[in-house]
Every structure is written in C-alpha cells, then in structure tokens.
Design a protein around this motif. Structure first.
Motif, mmCIF file in Angstrom:
data_model
loop_
_atom_site.group_PDB
_atom_site.id
_atom_site.type_symbol
_atom_site.label_atom_id
_atom_site.label_comp_id
_atom_site.label_asym_id
_atom_site.label_seq_id
_atom_site.Cartn_x
_atom_site.Cartn_y
_atom_site.Cartn_z
ATOM 1 N N ILE A 134 -7.022 3.419 -2.388
ATOM 2 C CA ILE A 134 -5.450 3.190 -2.745
ATOM 3 C C ILE A 134 -5.281 1.918 -3.370
ATOM 4 C CG2 ILE A 134 -4.538 2.583 -0.342
ATOM 5 C CD1 ILE A 134 -3.028 4.845 -3.027
ATOM 6 N N ALA A 135 -5.980 0.840 -3.075
ATOM 7 C CA ALA A 135 -5.776 -0.442 -3.606
ATOM 8 C C ALA A 135 -5.420 -0.529 -5.068
ATOM 9 C CB ALA A 135 -6.643 -1.475 -2.919
ATOM 10 N N ALA A 136 -6.410 -0.074 -5.973
ATOM 11 C CA ALA A 136 -6.570 0.151 -7.131
ATOM 12 C C ALA A 136 -7.421 0.932 -7.664
ATOM 13 C CB ALA A 136 -7.041 -1.327 -7.766
ATOM 14 N N SER A 137 -7.158 1.158 -8.824
ATOM 15 C CA SER A 137 -8.017 2.409 -9.522
ATOM 16 C C SER A 137 -9.011 1.860 -10.418
ATOM 17 C CB SER A 137 -7.155 3.421 -10.377
ATOM 18 O OG SER A 137 -6.702 2.579 -11.370
ATOM 19 N N VAL B 287 -4.507 8.664 2.077
ATOM 20 C CA VAL B 287 -4.699 8.626 0.651
ATOM 21 C C VAL B 287 -6.016 8.573 0.256
ATOM 22 C CG1 VAL B 287 -2.271 8.371 0.247
ATOM 23 C CG2 VAL B 287 -3.772 6.455 0.749
ATOM 24 N N PHE B 288 -6.468 9.008 -0.705
ATOM 25 C CA PHE B 288 -7.904 8.843 -1.079
ATOM 26 C C PHE B 288 -8.115 8.856 -2.703
ATOM 27 C CE2 PHE B 288 -7.339 12.967 0.241
ATOM 28 C CZ PHE B 288 -7.824 13.661 -0.756
ATOM 29 N N ARG C 62 0.890 -1.254 0.039
ATOM 30 C CA ARG C 62 -0.054 -0.078 0.028
ATOM 31 C C ARG C 62 0.910 1.253 -0.013
ATOM 32 N NH1 ARG C 62 -3.248 -2.711 3.864
ATOM 33 N NH2 ARG C 62 -2.400 -1.388 5.696
ATOM 34 N N MET D 292 -8.782 -2.549 -10.378
ATOM 35 C CA MET D 292 -9.369 -3.462 -9.220
ATOM 36 C C MET D 292 -10.277 -4.369 -10.060
ATOM 37 S SD MET D 292 -8.542 -4.217 -6.171
ATOM 38 C CE MET D 292 -9.257 -4.628 -4.722
ATOM 39 N N PHE E 288 1.426 9.121 -6.475
ATOM 40 C CA PHE E 288 1.690 10.395 -6.398
ATOM 41 C C PHE E 288 2.951 11.172 -6.629
ATOM 42 C CE2 PHE E 288 -2.068 9.287 -3.471
ATOM 43 C CZ PHE E 288 -3.008 10.307 -3.902
ATOM 44 N N SER F 236 -7.339 11.474 -7.585
ATOM 45 C CA SER F 236 -6.918 10.871 -6.384
ATOM 46 C C SER F 236 -6.395 12.091 -5.545
ATOM 47 C CB SER F 236 -5.766 9.987 -6.674
ATOM 48 O OG SER F 236 -4.870 10.272 -7.572
ATOM 49 N N LEU G 64 -2.669 3.368 -11.098
ATOM 50 C CA LEU G 64 -2.501 2.012 -10.427
ATOM 51 C C LEU G 64 -3.449 0.914 -11.165
ATOM 52 C CD1 LEU G 64 -3.097 3.200 -6.829
ATOM 53 C CD2 LEU G 64 -1.090 2.767 -7.945
ATOM 54 N N PRO G 65 -3.029 -0.114 -10.966
ATOM 55 C CA PRO G 65 -3.684 -1.305 -11.630
ATOM 56 C C PRO G 65 -5.409 -1.248 -11.433
ATOM 57 C CG PRO G 65 -2.074 -2.316 -10.024
ATOM 58 C CD PRO G 65 -2.005 -0.843 -9.665
ATOM 59 N N GLN H 137 -6.804 0.927 6.026
ATOM 60 C CA GLN H 137 -5.916 0.605 4.806
ATOM 61 C C GLN H 137 -5.347 1.988 4.118
ATOM 62 O OE1 GLN H 137 -7.296 -2.087 2.162
ATOM 63 N NE2 GLN H 137 -7.686 -3.664 3.435
ATOM 64 N N HIS I 47 -10.752 1.392 -0.063
ATOM 65 C CA HIS I 47 -10.122 0.383 -1.056
ATOM 66 C C HIS I 47 -9.607 1.409 -2.212
ATOM 67 C CE1 HIS I 47 -11.017 -3.599 0.480
ATOM 68 N NE2 HIS I 47 -11.979 -3.448 0.662
#
Lengths: 150, 423
Positions: free
Chosen positions: B31-34, B422-423, A94, A111, A102, B42, A108-109, B383, B29
C-alpha cells in the motif's frame, strides 16, 4: 559561482554527516527535485503538498501527468517531508493512501528506495517529481523546493 | 436447490476466510506505493465477525450466534493509464451481506470509468462511479481507510444501499484560495438499485459536491437531486386489495396508486466535517432527505459525531448517532378523507374497513427513529492491516434490518470485530 546544491557528492555526504553530529536530529534538509530540463523553476508549499497527496495530478505548467516518486517510510527524507511539510503521521498517511487508491482518484506514487535511486529516476523522466536529501542535489536533477529543518 | 445454494455460500465464506491468511502474509509495502507500470492491480478485504444481543431483529443480518458474513467483503481493482491524460479504472466487489439479497459473494461491478485529465486541477470522468452522498462515499468498502468497523449506520445504511453508484458523467476541479482550497464535483446520470423488496430508480440523478480543506479541517456540503421511481412488490400486492373499490370510486384508486412513487423529485442534502488536531480526530456528518411529500415518500434525517484518538498503533473511538424517518402522511390523509364519504361500518362492508386499518398500520411501520452509541478500538498491527473491535448499542433497529418490525423500541447490542487488509 558554486553553491551548496552543486557541491560534489562526496563532499555533500560528508557535510550532512557533520551536521548529523552537531545537530540534535540526524535529519538533513530535503529538496524536492524534477528533471533538469523541466519548465518548472519553483513550487509553492501548497503545490508540493498537493502533488505528494495526489490532489494535483499534473506538474504545473508542463501539461504532464505527475509521476510522483516516494521513498520508504523509514527513510530520513520521507520522515521529514511527511512530518514537517505534509503534516501526516505514517498511520494517517497509509489510511489516506488506501482511501485515495480505492476511491478512483488516481494511482499511488512510485516507490523508489534511497536518495540516489530517486535521483536516477527523476533524471530519467520529464514527468517525475521526487524528494532527496538536499545535500545530494547535483546537475542531474533540479531542486524546485527546499524544506529546511529549522 | 436450497442445499445447492448453501453449498456455494459456504464455499464463498470458506474461500474468503482462507484468503485472509494469504493476504496477511503478503509483503507489507504494497500500500505504501505502487510500481511504474501502466497497469496497476490492487485489492482490499474485510473479514468481519459479530453477534447480536437478540434474535428477533436481525440487524445487518447479525443474530445471537456468531456470524461471519455481514461485514465480510473482498474487492479487486485495476487501473490502466493509456496516455498522459487518459486512464481507466475498474473495481469489482463481493459481499457477504447486502440489502438486495445478493449476499452470496457474487462479484458486483462497483466502478468502471474512463478519466480525462484536462488540467492539473480539472478532470472529466464517464462510466459507473460512486454517488457522492457522504464524506466517505468514495471509500465505503475500504474498512482500512476509516476508523470504525463500518461507517456509522445512522446515515450510511439504507439510504445509500440502492443509490451507491450511478452511471453517467462527472466533472471535478480544485480551486485554490491560498491557505484553503475547494474541491468541486458536478455529476449527472442514472442510478438504480434494490432495498429489500423496493426497486428504486433515479433517472436522472444529478448534484454537486463541495469539499474544502483548510489546514487540518475538512468541510463538506453535497446536494443530490433525483427524479425517483420506487415500488415494492409486497406493498403493491397489498394495494391491489383496493382494486375492486378503485374500479368504482376515484378516492380508492388514488389510495391504491399512492403506494408507488413515479417520477417524483427527491433531494438529499448532507454536510460533513473532519478535524484532526494533534492525535485527536473529530468526524461528524448530518443529512436530510426531502421527499415530494405525497404518494409513497418519506423525509429522513440523521447525524453522527465520532471522536478518535491515535495512541501509537491504537486508536480508540466513540460514535453517537441518530436518525429519523417520517413517512408522508399523504395516504393516511386520503384514508381519513375516504372515511367521511364512506364511513366505517358503512354499506361497502367490513372488508374495506379492515383494509383501511391494516393499511394505516403498515404505513406507521415506516415511521421510526433511533439512536446509537458505539465504542471501539482500531489496532494497526501491520502496515497493510488493521484489527477493530467495537460494541454498539441501539434503541431501535427496524428500518436498518431486512425485517420491518414496527415500534421495536428495545435495546439491542451488537459486538463486532473486523480485520481490514489492503494489498
């Protein structure tokens, strides 16, 4: 000749469930998959690592920006890929992703939740690369890297 | 007027504090993925609080009472993928503290670039980007991405502030050596900024940055060169006291003019290391600045080493740091030289003698060194959010503050905490 990657879905699931009972952990092998008509035949360990860390932004030999597909951090496939191959704990991953996002390095990947949905996504896009339970690989995707548990 | 400004400052602070609550209740979630969209939005924020053991040397604007601004920051980012290979990124950041007096949470354009992906390994960018001076230059404001409340001040503080960004172009590529690989970045452009009352401009600024990854080890070396103009309003005003003598005698003209730097070459060299072994992480960096050794210039160096251990969601850390700033002795040698021909108590009068003495004292203010010791802990409580608290001890603060206090060799302790999101 039919190999394990071409086994029908139901059999595959049953097979991995049997594995689950007899092996210590419930993890199955993980396959990295791309679109079946992709020109990629196989990827090296380092290429897979770099793709999922965003350090390789295009799929090798394709001229396409990689649309990397990630799964939920709680999923068995995610846990196996990131702990065994990429060697990052969830917390570290994370932080890495936040720094990556940033610092202008890239996006990002994508989801996607669940192996089946990843398969649908990859089957739909020539740019996509994802990972699923190896037992679920069928004609709709092409396995280009196999991560075994042992 | 002052009251009006205060109102807006307080409003800014009020809004950022409210924002913290909103952000903490966002879905985790993010930040986990876009998502799959071409446009990606973001953001990130840090909400800091801290207090200092003393009031006379306001380190980063902290003082004896609790204050909530110095480490508070909010940023937003948009990325747009035009085509397969072309994309653009914009990032805007609002801060509660800066070295150029813009601490009213006024949004500042930090990044704005267009990127072209030439091959899987290589890309070009043009626009405003982060100057790659250090290991964490790229994610300076992203508290969530690093272990500490803020990057170690011994090297990340004042040098970086005015030169944090440059407008120009860069080229980056990755070379694979089997087990190890190397990221190479070459950049060129112009950079300008303000540090307290110094206006600094590097034109051109250029350099190269190497980062090598080998298993769990990351090594970095970067060199940045800049042709530098630097002038301080206060210092130039002081130097103008020489005007009368300068109009008559060349050496005083030389002394006066040496209080500004014009088109001098400065070099910044930095090395960095990060080593992750099981749950341990060691991070260390060192830098040295080599000035032209004349006029208004300095040679500075600093280093830090940081140890972190991850224990589930907690990560205690320790940091040791050191820095030293040596001002060029050009002006003091000129003053000494002038005393040979125009001795103290001579016919030019006591005014000149006083001026020369004050000048030497001012110059000495810029010579300094300091150590810092920090202990703290990070707790990843969600998270997308982390809480950190740390205690930092310094034996000198002067150049890191906005008050240039000379020889402030006194103990200072800073207690600070921050929530990073982060968001």
């Amino acid at each position: 000749m039919r190999n394990i990657t071409q086994m029908p879905l139901v059999k595959g699931v049953a097979f991995s469930m049997v594995l689950c009972v007899i092996s210590v952990s419930c993890y199955a092998d993980v396959a990295v998959v791309v679109h079946p008509s992709s020109s990629i035949e196989s990827l090296t360990t380092r290429q897979v690592k770099k793709l999922f860390l965003g350090r390789l932004r295009m799929l090798p030999n394709t001229g396409r920006e990689a649309a990397v597909v990630d799964q939920d951090a709680d999923s068995a496939s995610h846990k196996l890929l990131y702990s065994k191959l990429i060697n990052m704990t969830p917390v570290k991953l994370r932080r890495y992703r936040a720094a990556y996002l940033f610092s202008g390095k890239g996006t990002l990947p994508v989801m996607v939740k669940g192996d089946e949905k990843v398969k649908d996504f990859v089957a739909d896009s020539l740019s996509a690369i994802g990972y699923i339970d190896a037992a679920l690989v069928d004609d709709s995707v092409k396995s280009v890297y196999l991560l075994s548990i042992d | 007027m002052i009251r009006f400004v205060r109102f807006w400052q307080n409003l800014g602070l009020f809004l950022t504090q409210r924002l913290l609550f909103v952000l903490l209740f966002l879905p985790v979630h993010v930040i986990a993925a876009s998502s799959e969209e071409a446009l990606q939005l973001s953001g990130f924020a840090s909400f800091g609080a801290g207090k200092l053991s003393r009031d006379d040397a306001p380190f980063l604007n902290y003082a004896e009472g609790w204050s909530f601004r110095s480490d508070t920051i909010v940023g937003g980012q948009a990325q747009y993928q035009f085509t397969n290979r072309w994309s653009s990124t914009i990032q805007v950041v609002a801060r509660g503290f800066t070295f150029d007096d813009n601490d009213k949470f006024d949004p500042v354009l930090e990044w704005l670039f267009t990127s072209y992906q030439w091959s899987p390994e290589t890309r070009f960018r043009v626009g405003r980007m982060r100057t790659p001076l250090y290991l964490f230059s790229d994610s300076l404001e992203i508290g969530y991405a690093y272990p500490w409340v803020r990057p170690p001040v011994d090297i990340y503080s004042y040098l970086l502030a005015p030169l944090a960004n440059f407008d120009g172009v860069d080229f980056s590529t990755n070379v694979d050596f089997g087990e190890a690989d190397l990221d190479v970045q070459i950049f060129a452009g112009v950079s300008r900024g303000t540090y307290i009352d110094f206006d600094i401009e590097l034109s051109p600024i250029f350099g190269v940055n190497f980062v090598s990854h080998w298993d769990s080890l990351t090594l970095r070396y970067g060199v940045t060169l800049g042709y530098t103009d630097a002038a301080s309003e206060g210092l130039s005003a002081f130097a103008s006291n020489y005007d009368f003598f300068a109009s008559q005698i060349p050496i005083f003209k030389e002394i006066r003019d040496s209080h500004e730097t014009e088109d001098e070459l400065f070099q910044y060299h930095a090395v960095g290391l990060q080593w992750d072994y099981e749950n341990w992480s060691v991070i260390s960096e060192a830098y040295t600045t080599v000035g032209p050794g004349k006029d208004f210039s300095n040679d500075a160096k600093g280093w830090y080493v940081s140890f972190t251990k991850q224990i589930q969601d907690f990560a205690p850390y320790m940091v040791f740091g050191y820095y030293k700033n040596e001002f060029s002795d050009d002006i003091s040698s000129l003053i000494a030289e002038s005393k040979i021909t125009y001795p103290v108590g001579g016919p030019l009068g006591p005014e000149l003698d006083g001026l020369r003495e004050i000048n030497l004292l001012i110059l000495d203010d810029f010579n300094e060194k300091g150590r810092s010791y920090t202990v703290g802990v990070r707790y990843d409580f969600r998270q997308n959010a982390a809480f950190k608290v740390e205690v930092e001890y310094f034996d000198s603060t002067s150049q890191l503050t906005r008050a240039a206090l000379s020889d402030s060799k006194q103990d200072t302790v800073l207690l600070s905490m921050v929530v990073d999101v982060v968001f």
